[in-house]
Design a protein around this motif. Structure first.
Motif, PDB file in Angstrom:
ATOM      1  N   PRO A 158       0.813  -1.220   0.000  1.00 46.21           N
ATOM      2  CA  PRO A 158       0.000   0.000   0.000  1.00 46.21           C
ATOM      3  C   PRO A 158       0.851   1.276   0.000  1.00 46.21           C
ATOM      4  O   PRO A 158       0.486   2.266  -0.632  1.00 46.21           O
ATOM      5  CB  PRO A 158      -0.829  -0.110   1.287  1.00 46.21           C
ATOM      6  CG  PRO A 158      -0.893  -1.565   1.578  1.00 46.21           C
ATOM      7  CD  PRO A 158       0.420  -2.126   1.097  1.00 46.21           C
ATOM      8  N   ALA A 159       1.984   1.236   0.690  1.00 50.93           N
ATOM      9  CA  ALA A 159       2.860   2.416   0.710  1.00 50.93           C
ATOM     10  C   ALA A 159       3.460   2.680  -0.665  1.00 50.93           C
ATOM     11  O   ALA A 159       3.621   3.840  -1.066  1.00 50.93           O
ATOM     12  CB  ALA A 159       3.960   2.245   1.758  1.00 50.93           C
ATOM     13  N   ILE A 160       3.770   1.615  -1.395  1.00 44.05           N
ATOM     14  CA  ILE A 160       4.303   1.790  -2.749  1.00 44.05           C
ATOM     15  C   ILE A 160       3.241   2.404  -3.655  1.00 44.05           C
ATOM     16  O   ILE A 160       3.519   3.349  -4.404  1.00 44.05           O
ATOM     17  CB  ILE A 160       4.828   0.453  -3.309  1.00 44.05           C
ATOM     18  CG1 ILE A 160       6.104   0.053  -2.567  1.00 44.05           C
ATOM     19  CG2 ILE A 160       5.080   0.549  -4.811  1.00 44.05           C
ATOM     20  CD1 ILE A 160       6.600  -1.332  -2.885  1.00 44.05           C
ATOM     21  N   ALA A 181       0.732   4.198  -2.660  1.00 41.72           N
ATOM     22  CA  ALA A 181       0.556   5.572  -2.182  1.00 41.72           C
ATOM     23  C   ALA A 181       1.666   6.471  -2.697  1.00 41.72           C
ATOM     24  O   ALA A 181       1.436   7.656  -2.989  1.00 41.72           O
ATOM     25  CB  ALA A 181       0.510   5.600  -0.657  1.00 41.72           C
ATOM     26  N   SER A 182       2.860   5.917  -2.853  1.00 38.93           N
ATOM     27  CA  SER A 182       3.972   6.728  -3.355  1.00 38.93           C
ATOM     28  C   SER A 182       3.738   7.161  -4.797  1.00 38.93           C
ATOM     29  O   SER A 182       4.049   8.290  -5.170  1.00 38.93           O
ATOM     30  CB  SER A 182       5.303   5.980  -3.234  1.00 38.93           C
ATOM     31  OG  SER A 182       5.441   4.965  -4.217  1.00 38.93           O
ATOM     32  N   VAL A 183       3.181   6.265  -5.598  1.00 35.18           N
ATOM     33  CA  VAL A 183       2.904   6.620  -6.995  1.00 35.18           C
ATOM     34  C   VAL A 183       1.885   7.755  -7.044  1.00 35.18           C
ATOM     35  O   VAL A 183       2.100   8.773  -7.721  1.00 35.18           O
ATOM     36  CB  VAL A 183       2.395   5.397  -7.795  1.00 35.18           C
ATOM     37  CG1 VAL A 183       2.002   5.798  -9.210  1.00 35.18           C
ATOM     38  CG2 VAL A 183       3.449   4.295  -7.828  1.00 35.18           C
ATOM     39  N   ILE A 184       0.809   7.600  -6.310  1.00 30.36           N
ATOM     40  CA  ILE A 184      -0.231   8.631  -6.301  1.00 30.36           C
ATOM     41  C   ILE A 184       0.284   9.907  -5.652  1.00 30.36           C
ATOM     42  O   ILE A 184       0.083  11.005  -6.173  1.00 30.36           O
ATOM     43  CB  ILE A 184      -1.499   8.098  -5.600  1.00 30.36           C
ATOM     44  CG1 ILE A 184      -2.102   6.945  -6.432  1.00 30.36           C
ATOM     45  CG2 ILE A 184      -2.517   9.212  -5.385  1.00 30.36           C
ATOM     46  CD1 ILE A 184      -3.182   6.168  -5.730  1.00 30.36           C
ATOM     47  N   HIS A 211       9.888   1.062  -1.189  1.00 29.29           N
ATOM     48  CA  HIS A 211      10.306   0.497  -2.475  1.00 29.29           C
ATOM     49  C   HIS A 211      11.506  -0.421  -2.283  1.00 29.29           C
ATOM     50  O   HIS A 211      11.554  -1.528  -2.837  1.00 29.29           O
ATOM     51  CB  HIS A 211      10.638   1.609  -3.474  1.00 29.29           C
ATOM     52  CG  HIS A 211       9.447   2.212  -4.129  1.00 29.29           C
ATOM     53  ND1 HIS A 211       8.924   1.747  -5.305  1.00 29.29           N
ATOM     54  CD2 HIS A 211       8.667   3.263  -3.759  1.00 29.29           C
ATOM     55  CE1 HIS A 211       7.881   2.475  -5.648  1.00 29.29           C
ATOM     56  NE2 HIS A 211       7.691   3.397  -4.722  1.00 29.29           N
ATOM     57  N   GLY A 212      12.489   0.019  -1.510  1.00 30.64           N
ATOM     58  CA  GLY A 212      13.671  -0.797  -1.256  1.00 30.64           C
ATOM     59  C   GLY A 212      13.345  -2.071  -0.508  1.00 30.64           C
ATOM     60  O   GLY A 212      13.887  -3.140  -0.806  1.00 30.64           O
ATOM     61  N   HIS A 213      12.431  -1.951   0.452  1.00 29.11           N
ATOM     62  CA  HIS A 213      12.037  -3.130   1.213  1.00 29.11           C
ATOM     63  C   HIS A 213      11.373  -4.157   0.298  1.00 29.11           C
ATOM     64  O   HIS A 213      11.617  -5.368   0.423  1.00 29.11           O
ATOM     65  CB  HIS A 213      11.105  -2.735   2.362  1.00 29.11           C
ATOM     66  CG  HIS A 213      10.983  -3.786   3.409  1.00 29.11           C
ATOM     67  ND1 HIS A 213      10.132  -4.862   3.290  1.00 29.11           N
ATOM     68  CD2 HIS A 213      11.624  -3.931   4.590  1.00 29.11           C
ATOM     69  CE1 HIS A 213      10.245  -5.623   4.361  1.00 29.11           C
ATOM     70  NE2 HIS A 213      11.141  -5.078   5.173  1.00 29.11           N
ATOM     71  N   ALA A 214      10.541  -3.681  -0.613  1.00 28.55           N
ATOM     72  CA  ALA A 214       9.900  -4.600  -1.566  1.00 28.55           C
ATOM     73  C   ALA A 214      10.939  -5.295  -2.431  1.00 28.55           C
ATOM     74  O   ALA A 214      10.830  -6.500  -2.693  1.00 28.55           O
ATOM     75  CB  ALA A 214       8.902  -3.846  -2.441  1.00 28.55           C
ATOM     76  N   HIS A 215      11.956  -4.563  -2.876  1.00 25.63           N
ATOM     77  CA  HIS A 215      13.018  -5.186  -3.675  1.00 25.63           C
ATOM     78  C   HIS A 215      13.713  -6.280  -2.876  1.00 25.63           C
ATOM     79  O   HIS A 215      13.984  -7.359  -3.391  1.00 25.63           O
ATOM     80  CB  HIS A 215      14.056  -4.149  -4.115  1.00 25.63           C
ATOM     81  CG  HIS A 215      13.600  -3.208  -5.166  1.00 25.63           C
ATOM     82  ND1 HIS A 215      13.018  -3.611  -6.344  1.00 25.63           N
ATOM     83  CD2 HIS A 215      13.647  -1.849  -5.219  1.00 25.63           C
ATOM     84  CE1 HIS A 215      12.731  -2.557  -7.078  1.00 25.63           C
ATOM     85  NE2 HIS A 215      13.100  -1.478  -6.421  1.00 25.63           N
ATOM     86  N   GLY A 216      14.003  -6.001  -1.615  1.00 27.66           N
ATOM     87  CA  GLY A 216      14.663  -6.991  -0.764  1.00 27.66           C
ATOM     88  C   GLY A 216      13.790  -8.195  -0.507  1.00 27.66           C
ATOM     89  O   GLY A 216      14.280  -9.321  -0.422  1.00 27.66           O
ATOM     90  N   GLY A 217      12.492  -7.980  -0.409  1.00 29.02           N
ATOM     91  CA  GLY A 217      11.566  -9.075  -0.186  1.00 29.02           C
ATOM     92  C   GLY A 217      11.405  -9.972  -1.397  1.00 29.02           C
ATOM     93  O   GLY A 217      10.986 -11.120  -1.271  1.00 29.02           O
TER      94      GLY A 217
END
Length: 190
Positions: free
Chosen positions: A92-94, A96-99, A127-133
């Motif tokens: 959701p934060a990612i 939200a970042s786009v919007i 975004h970085g956390h998603a990449h790591g995940g």
């Protein structure tokens, strides 16, 4: 002017077309999977280019500081994920970042550079956390280096696009911000 807007829209549409697939790090190597990851997700492309567009609207030190804050904090988020430290609400934060970034560009918000860097940094952490995940069995260093380079290039493309479009007036860049908001909403609710 309509031709230029149409061309820009066509470029963005073509760039976003393969937005639903990422290279598997196990099949394609760590570095190339990292490079390709931000390039094959509409959410990544929209957010990264918006960071560059916003930096170009602010100008001055923001041209370097805002994208650098994103890249640096994104690397921190990646390290947290690789280290097994979770963050709540990553997806959701990612979105939200786009919007949110689209709204900042659409509104041509001008804040002190440090505040702008903090805003993009907060988004970048997720975004970085998603990449790591999504790392899988890839080597963290190679994968991380790949997506850092790719992200920086997307920021540079946004800055360059913003500077080029500023010659047409501020409205064109602001319209790209509106398009980013709609793109983010389409991803979130589509």
């Amino acid at each position: 002017m309509f031709k230029r807007l149409s061309l820009t829209a066509a470029i963005f549409a073509a760039a976003a077309a393969p937005a639903f697939a990422h290279l598997n790090p196990e099949e394609h190597g760590s570095f190339m999977a990292g490079v390709s990851h931000p390039l094959f997700g509409a959410d990544h492309i929209l957010a990264m280019v918006a960071v560059g567009l916003w930096a170009s609207q602010i100008g001055g030190r923001a041209l370097i500081a805002v994208p650098a804050a994103f890249v640096g904090t994104m690397a921190l988020g990646f390290a947290l994920a690789v280290g097994g430290i979770g963050l709540p609400f990553v997806e959701p934060a990612i979105l939200a970042s786009v919007i949110g970034l689209g709204l900042l560009v659409a509104s041509a918000v001008r804040l002190p550079v440090a505040v702008c860097a903090a805003i993009v940094g907060l988004f970048a952490l997720f975004h970085g956390h998603a990449h790591g995940g999504e790392l899988g069995s890839a080597g963290a260093l190679q994968f991380g280096l790949g997506f850092v380079i790719s992200t920086a290039l997307l920021h540079a493309a946004g800055v360059g696009l913003g500077i080029a479009l500023s010659r047409l007036g501020p409205l064109v860049t602001r319209l790209l911000g509106v398009a980013t908001v709609f793109g983010g909403a389409a991803i979130a609710f589509g």
